[in-house]
Scaffold this motif. Structure first.
Motif, short mmCIF file in Angstrom:
data_model
loop_
_atom_site.label_atom_id
_atom_site.label_comp_id
_atom_site.label_asym_id
_atom_site.label_seq_id
_atom_site.Cartn_x
_atom_site.Cartn_y
_atom_site.Cartn_z
N ARG A 7 0.84 -1.19 0.00
CA ARG A 7 0.00 0.00 0.00
C ARG A 7 0.88 1.24 0.00
NH1 ARG A 7 -4.57 -1.96 -2.02
NH2 ARG A 7 -5.34 -3.74 -0.82
N GLY A 8 0.38 2.31 -0.59
CA GLY A 8 1.16 3.53 -0.71
C GLY A 8 1.09 4.40 0.52
N ALA A 9 -0.13 4.72 0.97
CA ALA A 9 -0.29 5.59 2.13
C ALA A 9 0.11 4.87 3.41
CB ALA A 9 -1.74 6.07 2.23
N PRO A 40 -3.12 -5.90 12.73
CA PRO A 40 -4.32 -6.23 11.96
C PRO A 40 -3.96 -6.96 10.67
CG PRO A 40 -3.76 -3.91 11.71
CD PRO A 40 -2.86 -4.45 12.78
N PRO A 41 -4.87 -7.77 10.15
CA PRO A 41 -4.60 -8.47 8.89
C PRO A 41 -4.48 -7.48 7.73
CG PRO A 41 -6.91 -8.69 9.49
CD PRO A 41 -6.23 -8.05 10.65
N ARG A 42 -3.82 -7.91 6.67
CA ARG A 42 -3.68 -7.05 5.50
C ARG A 42 -5.06 -6.79 4.91
NH1 ARG A 42 0.84 -9.28 1.50
NH2 ARG A 42 0.11 -7.43 0.39
N ARG A 43 -5.26 -5.57 4.47
CA ARG A 43 -6.56 -5.19 3.93
C ARG A 43 -6.77 -5.79 2.55
NH1 ARG A 43 -8.04 -0.10 6.74
NH2 ARG A 43 -6.23 0.49 7.99
N ARG A 44 -7.97 -6.22 2.30
CA ARG A 44 -8.35 -6.69 0.98
C ARG A 44 -9.08 -5.57 0.27
NH1 ARG A 44 -7.87 -12.15 0.51
NH2 ARG A 44 -9.21 -12.16 -1.31
N THR A 45 -8.92 -5.53 -1.04
CA THR A 45 -9.59 -4.51 -1.83
C THR A 45 -11.08 -4.79 -1.90
OG1 THR A 45 -7.59 -4.17 -3.16
CG2 THR A 45 -9.68 -3.39 -4.09
N GLN A 46 -11.89 -3.79 -1.62
CA GLN A 46 -13.35 -3.90 -1.70
C GLN A 46 -13.84 -3.04 -2.86
OE1 GLN A 46 -15.31 -3.17 2.14
NE2 GLN A 46 -13.30 -3.27 3.09
N ARG A 74 -13.81 5.01 -9.04
CA ARG A 74 -13.38 5.95 -8.01
C ARG A 74 -12.40 5.22 -7.11
NH1 ARG A 74 -16.89 10.53 -7.48
NH2 ARG A 74 -18.95 10.20 -8.41
N GLY A 75 -11.35 5.91 -6.70
CA GLY A 75 -10.30 5.25 -5.95
C GLY A 75 -9.39 4.50 -6.91
N CYS A 76 -8.20 4.15 -6.44
CA CYS A 76 -7.26 3.46 -7.34
C CYS A 76 -6.33 2.56 -6.54
CB CYS A 76 -6.43 4.47 -8.14
SG CYS A 76 -5.39 3.70 -9.39
N GLU A 77 -6.31 1.31 -6.93
CA GLU A 77 -5.54 0.30 -6.22
C GLU A 77 -4.04 0.45 -6.43
OE1 GLU A 77 -5.91 -4.49 -5.30
OE2 GLU A 77 -6.90 -3.63 -7.04
N HIS A 78 -3.62 1.23 -7.41
CA HIS A 78 -2.18 1.43 -7.63
C HIS A 78 -1.52 2.04 -6.40
CE1 HIS A 78 -2.50 1.37 -12.31
NE2 HIS A 78 -2.38 0.17 -11.79
N SER A 95 -11.49 7.89 3.86
CA SER A 95 -10.18 8.51 3.96
C SER A 95 -9.46 8.56 2.62
CB SER A 95 -9.31 7.73 4.96
OG SER A 95 -7.97 8.18 4.89
N PRO A 96 -8.81 9.70 2.32
CA PRO A 96 -7.95 9.75 1.14
C PRO A 96 -6.69 8.90 1.29
CG PRO A 96 -8.71 11.95 1.73
CD PRO A 96 -9.04 11.04 2.89
N GLY A 97 -6.49 8.31 2.46
CA GLY A 97 -5.33 7.46 2.70
C GLY A 97 -5.55 6.04 2.20
N ILE A 98 -5.50 5.07 3.10
CA ILE A 98 -5.63 3.67 2.71
C ILE A 98 -7.00 3.38 2.08
CG2 ILE A 98 -5.67 1.30 3.54
CD1 ILE A 98 -2.91 2.34 3.48
N ASP A 99 -8.05 4.05 2.55
CA ASP A 99 -9.38 3.83 1.95
C ASP A 99 -9.36 4.07 0.45
OD1 ASP A 99 -10.53 3.16 4.35
OD2 ASP A 99 -11.58 5.07 4.64
N PHE A 100 -8.66 5.10 0.02
CA PHE A 100 -8.60 5.44 -1.41
C PHE A 100 -8.04 4.28 -2.23
CE2 PHE A 100 -6.30 7.13 -5.10
CZ PHE A 100 -7.30 7.86 -5.73
N GLU A 101 -7.16 3.49 -1.62
CA GLU A 101 -6.50 2.39 -2.32
C GLU A 101 -7.25 1.07 -2.18
OE1 GLU A 101 -2.43 2.10 -0.99
OE2 GLU A 101 -2.43 4.22 -0.43
#
Length: 355
Positions: A7-9, A40-46, A74-78, A95-101
């Protein structure tokens, strides 16, 4: 600070610019969360389905080369830490942070909406831009194929389109793009921000490897699709030393032109970027932000038309001079490709196609 792999953020702080409610009223229990439960476990993309009523967005910005655009997602997994689109997630109380990804929105009815809008008698033909807010070829396009569906409509209607991406997944649509290119209906911009895999891995954690992007430039060019390379954003003391090398490589791969923008840090992007610097480049974080502030008139970000795309002052002049010299040395910098609008034909109804 825990850096989440892939993740970037490094933060997922809340934004209250759009009245985001407080989600945790009393956080005392968080003090022992890691000790008791572990990390916490690694987040999965929703992915959430969004059903907009229109798909074409319009703008009148004097420093943007297009007047209308489409965004399938909307949002970008990159997860590019510098992405100026991150603040748009605050519109959804995310959030523009991890939520955005990780919490993305897909618009599966985009092609149908596009067809309806192109059918209107009042529609004025002008090149559409795809990928101006979030990448149209991010990983979820593999399954959703919304970008391809929109391109099929545009090709059927002989409608011009600009595509911006940093993914070699664009090659999956090379059949459509090559056909459109023969009629001057498409131009693809591919972003290559750094040739250093280690830098790219933290800067754009889920975007394809730089060499894959160079290969995409090469294969599109060989298929007759005009490619513009972007080396944006140029980040002082992180990627600016690569300006000459980047331009030489994209030119060798077949790009017809190259562009750049110094890093922009609007709204919530600035604190996210600062946290990223502290996590990955603590030795130069102060230097990087100091130069950025010089570029931006003493602020983290300059929102003014014109200067927001090029910066101000000595650092901006130096970057511009290096860019222009390297572009000239690479044999780039010709006339901008103009896409045709005279071939447009409105979509036909399903019944008419039977005859």
């Amino acid at each position: 600070m825990v850096v989440e792999k892939g993740r970037g953020a490094t933060l997922n702080g809340e934004s209250r610019r759009f009245n985001m409610p407080e989600r945790i009223a009393d956080g005392d229990w968080l003090d022992t969360l890691e000790e008791v439960d572990g990390l916490p476990p690694r987040r999965r993309t929703q992915v959430t389905v969004e059903q907009p009523r229109t798909i074409i967005s319009r703008n009148a910005s004097p420093d943007i080369a297009f007047s209308q655009s489409i965004n399938a997602y909307r949002g970008c997994e990159h997860g590019c830490i510098y992405c100026f689109a991150r603040p748009t997630h605050a519109y959804h109380d995310l959030s523009p942070g991890i939520d955005f990804e990780t919490r993305l929105f897909a618009k599966p009815n985009a092609a149908q909406l596009l067809k309806v809008e192109l059918s209107r008698k009042s529609y004025h033909v002008a090149p559409l831009a795809i990928g101006t807010n979030t990448d149209p070829y991010q990983p979820i396009e593999k399954d959703w194929r919304i970008t391809r569906q929109c391109l099929e409509i545009l090709w059927e209607c002989r409608h011009p389109v600009y595509i911006t991406t940093k993914s070699d997944r664009v090659l999956r649509d090379i059949d459509l793009l090559a056909g459109m290119a023969r009629h001057d209906l498409v131009s693809v911009m591919i972003s290559v921000t750094s040739l250093d895999p280690a830098v790219a891995r933290t800067l754009e954690p889920r975007a394809p490897h730089p060499l894959r992007r160079l290969d995409a430039i090469r294969r599109l060019s060989e298929a007759g699709v005009p490619v513009v390379a972007s080396i944006s954003p140029i980040i002082p003391a992180i990627t600016d030393h690569e300006i000459e090398s980047l331009i030489a490589h994209v030119a060798a791969a077949g790009a017809r032109e190259v562009s750049y923008i110094p890093v922009r840090l609007p709204h919530e992007v600035a604190p996210l970027f600062r946290a990223w610097l502290e996590a990955h480049y603590p030795d130069r974080a102060g230097k990087v932000m100091g130069i950025i502030r010089e570029l931006r008139g003493g602020r983290d970000n300059d929102p003014d038309f014109g200067s927001r795309m090029r910066g101000k002052g000595v650092w901006a002049d130096l970057i511009r001079a290096r860019f222009l010299k390297a572009r000239q040395r690479a044999g780039l910098g010709g006339r901008r490709l103009m896409l045709r609008t005279d071939l447009f034909r409105p979509p036909q109804g399903d019944q008419l196609r039977l005859f």
